[in-house]
Scaffold this motif. Structure first.
Motif, PDB file in Angstrom:
ATOM      1  N   HIS A  72       0.838  -1.216   0.000  1.00  0.00           N
ATOM      2  CA  HIS A  72       0.000   0.000   0.000  1.00  0.00           C
ATOM      3  C   HIS A  72       0.863   1.252   0.000  1.00  0.00           C
ATOM      4  O   HIS A  72       1.737   1.415   0.858  1.00  0.00           O
ATOM      5  CB  HIS A  72      -0.926   0.000   1.211  1.00  0.00           C
ATOM      6  N   HIS A  74       0.950   5.616  -1.824  1.00  0.00           N
ATOM      7  CA  HIS A  74       0.443   6.641  -2.753  1.00  0.00           C
ATOM      8  C   HIS A  74       1.699   7.377  -3.186  1.00  0.00           C
ATOM      9  O   HIS A  74       2.114   8.343  -2.537  1.00  0.00           O
ATOM     10  CB  HIS A  74      -0.537   7.591  -2.068  1.00  0.00           C
ATOM     11  N   HIS A 244      -9.193   1.684   1.255  1.00  0.00           N
ATOM     12  CA  HIS A 244      -8.868   1.950   2.671  1.00  0.00           C
ATOM     13  C   HIS A 244     -10.065   1.527   3.525  1.00  0.00           C
ATOM     14  O   HIS A 244     -11.203   1.790   3.149  1.00  0.00           O
ATOM     15  CB  HIS A 244      -8.687   3.459   2.906  1.00  0.00           C
ATOM     16  N   HIS A 281      -4.833  -0.634   6.126  1.00  0.00           N
ATOM     17  CA  HIS A 281      -4.935  -0.325   7.561  1.00  0.00           C
ATOM     18  C   HIS A 281      -5.687  -1.387   8.353  1.00  0.00           C
ATOM     19  O   HIS A 281      -5.097  -2.094   9.146  1.00  0.00           O
ATOM     20  CB  HIS A 281      -5.510   1.071   7.816  1.00  0.00           C
ATOM     21  N   ASP A 332       2.531   2.951   3.071  1.00  0.00           N
ATOM     22  CA  ASP A 332       1.497   3.983   2.896  1.00  0.00           C
ATOM     23  C   ASP A 332       2.107   5.235   2.269  1.00  0.00           C
ATOM     24  O   ASP A 332       3.314   5.352   2.105  1.00  0.00           O
ATOM     25  CB  ASP A 332       0.789   4.322   4.221  1.00  0.00           C
TER      26      ASP A 332
HETATM   27 ZN   LIG Z   1      -3.298   5.022   2.119  1.00  0.00          ZN
END
Ligand SMILES: [Zn+2]
Length: 463
Positions: A72, A74, A244, A281, A332
């Motif tokens: 995960h 971005h 998410h 998460h 993340d």
């Molecule tokens: Zn995220």
């Protein structure tokens, strides 16, 4: 990067590692043999290879592990690390502060961010990266195309998830209207990117380098209809689903208020409580929800650093795993971590879990498992994440010659406990992509200069 070069047909013995972690309990004490991008033999301690060997790499000063897998991220957020207005905020106000800045993202910036983030991850021993890109302002309708081009250049395997947001501020959502698209635009582009870029083991016998998944930003930033339709498109084409979920208690309250349901109940109501789904998460689940996630064999991307930075809470990793859910690791987005370093994330996973569980219940081997085989299961790959015959030759190799390791006794424990942060060597599909800590085929200074200029340009356009 070629996976078919003539040199690749030769057999290479990665010989006598200082220590080796296979993620499956197999004995590879005297190393492994690689040919045509795959592992063809594990060599037991005290044994020599059965295969005819063309060349030997002496790994006696290396700790060898499967290439780490980030589930995960971005990548675009590498442009907004340590951004003063967003520091020290809770998740929702943090998002509201950053959305207007992120809305300024341009194609050159996304390309630079993807290259830099992938290079940073590669240097930390990460061979496969899942990225969740959900920003598609007018200037960036071809965001996934840009990311594929950057990924092909750097050479990591990638799982690019085509994200989406369809509920902007005008409809009670968090993101500015300029960053959201209509359901129709989103679904058309989802089909297009799957057809154009998604590779499978059938189309890519040397192992897929680029895969696509579909990923609404969160169930609350798109319409109910889009959640259902996204699942239909994904299942038509056999690609995975990602979003998410259950990151904060605020999200539970928001969901109860808006839908009269807890997040997992809402997820199930739109057909997403399933084995082809992985969730970023996955912190705030009750016992009954943990049981249902396990029964469905859903994947959880555990993001320790991000959860600590945003004070979100601690994932119930052991209960989820015991129930049957798959648990992997994610760094993340760089605005909440703010680094993209997978071997450090393995250490963070060990440390944060020691706050929830007893010291003898979670070890460095659990954390390494999550970052390798656990992560592979989360993103639906059975050909990477472990060292075994027939698996892809994706390796991360670390030396322990820095001061931080001096005086350590168990090399594998030292890798995690003493805080390794950069790989000496990385191999993807049988080819070296990092040697002596240096990215092969790229000028990292050029990548960094382009990226840093793009980050300045983005912030200036916002001020
Ligand atoms: Zn995220």
């Amino acid at each position: 990067m070629s996976t078919h070069s003539a040199s690749n047909i030769k057999t290479v013995w990665i010989k006598s590692p200082l220590a080796i972690y296979t993620a499956n309990g197999h004995d590879a004490g005297n190393g492994l043999v690689i040919q045509s991008g795959k592992i063809i033999e594990l060599v037991k301690a005290g044994s020599t290879p059965v295969s005819k060997i063309d060349s030997i790499f002496d790994a006696s000063s290396h700790v060898v592990i499967p290439g780490l897998i980030n589930t995960h991220h971005h990548l675009y957020q590498t442009l907004t690390r340590a951004f003063p207005p967003a520091l020290n905020k809770r998740l929702f106000p943090w998002l509201q502060t950053l959305y207007p800045l992120w809305a300024k993202l341009q194609p050159n910036m996304l390309h630079a961010a993807t290259e830099l983030g992938l290079a940073e991850l590669m240097l930390s021993g990460c061979t496969t990266v899942a990225d969740h890109h959900y920003l598609f302002p007018d200037a960036l309708t071809e965001a996934i195309d840009i990311q594929v081009s950057a990924a092909n250049s750097i050479g990591n395997r990638v799982m690019l998830t085509r994200g989406s947001m369809s509920l902007g501020q005008d409809n009670g959502g968090l993101p500015p209207q300029s960053t959201v698209q209509t359901d129709e635009q989103i679904l058309d582009d989802c089909e297009r990117v799957i057809k154009t870029f998604h590779q499978t083991s059938q189309t890519q016998p040397f192992g897929p380098m680029v895969q696509i998944a579909l990923a609404p930003c969160s169930p609350f930033s798109v319409t109910t209809e889009l959640m259902k339709e996204t699942a239909n498109v994904a299942r038509n084409y056999g690609v995975r689903l990602h979003t998410h979920l259950a990151e904060t208690e605020d999200e539970n309250s928001f969901c109860l208020k808006s839908f009269g349901l807890r997040p997992l109940d809402y997820l199930e109501s739109v057909g997403w409580l399933a084995e082809d789904v992985w969730l970023a998460h996955g912190i705030h689940f009750n016992d009954e929800e943990v049981r249902r996630l396990g029964q469905a064999k859903t994947g959880i991307s555990h993001c320790p650093s991000s959860n600590m930075v945003l004070a979100s809470g601690i994932c119930r990793t052991k209960e989820l795993q015991a129930a049957g859910a798959h648990v992997g690791l994610g760094v993340d987005g760089s605005a909440s971590n703010d680094g993209s370093n997978m071997i450090q994330e393995v250490r963070q996973a060990l440390l944060i879990n020691r706050l929830r569980y007893q010291a003898d219940e979670i070890t460095h081997l659990d954390a390494l498992y999550w970052g390798t085989k656990g992560s592979a299961k989360v993103i639906g790959r059975d050909d990477i994440g472990e060292l075994a015959v027939g698996k892809q030759a994706d390796l991360a190799m670390f030396t322990l010659d820095a001061p931080r390791f001096s005086g350590s006794h168990d090399p594998l424990a030292a890798l995690v406990l003493c805080g390794a942060h950069s790989a000496d060597r990385v191999m993807i599909a049988g080819e070296w992509t990092v040697t002596e800590g240096t990215l092969q085929g790229h000028d990292i200074n050029r990548i960094q200069a382009t990226h840093s200029a793009a980050a300045k340009e983005m912030v200036q356009s916002y001020l």
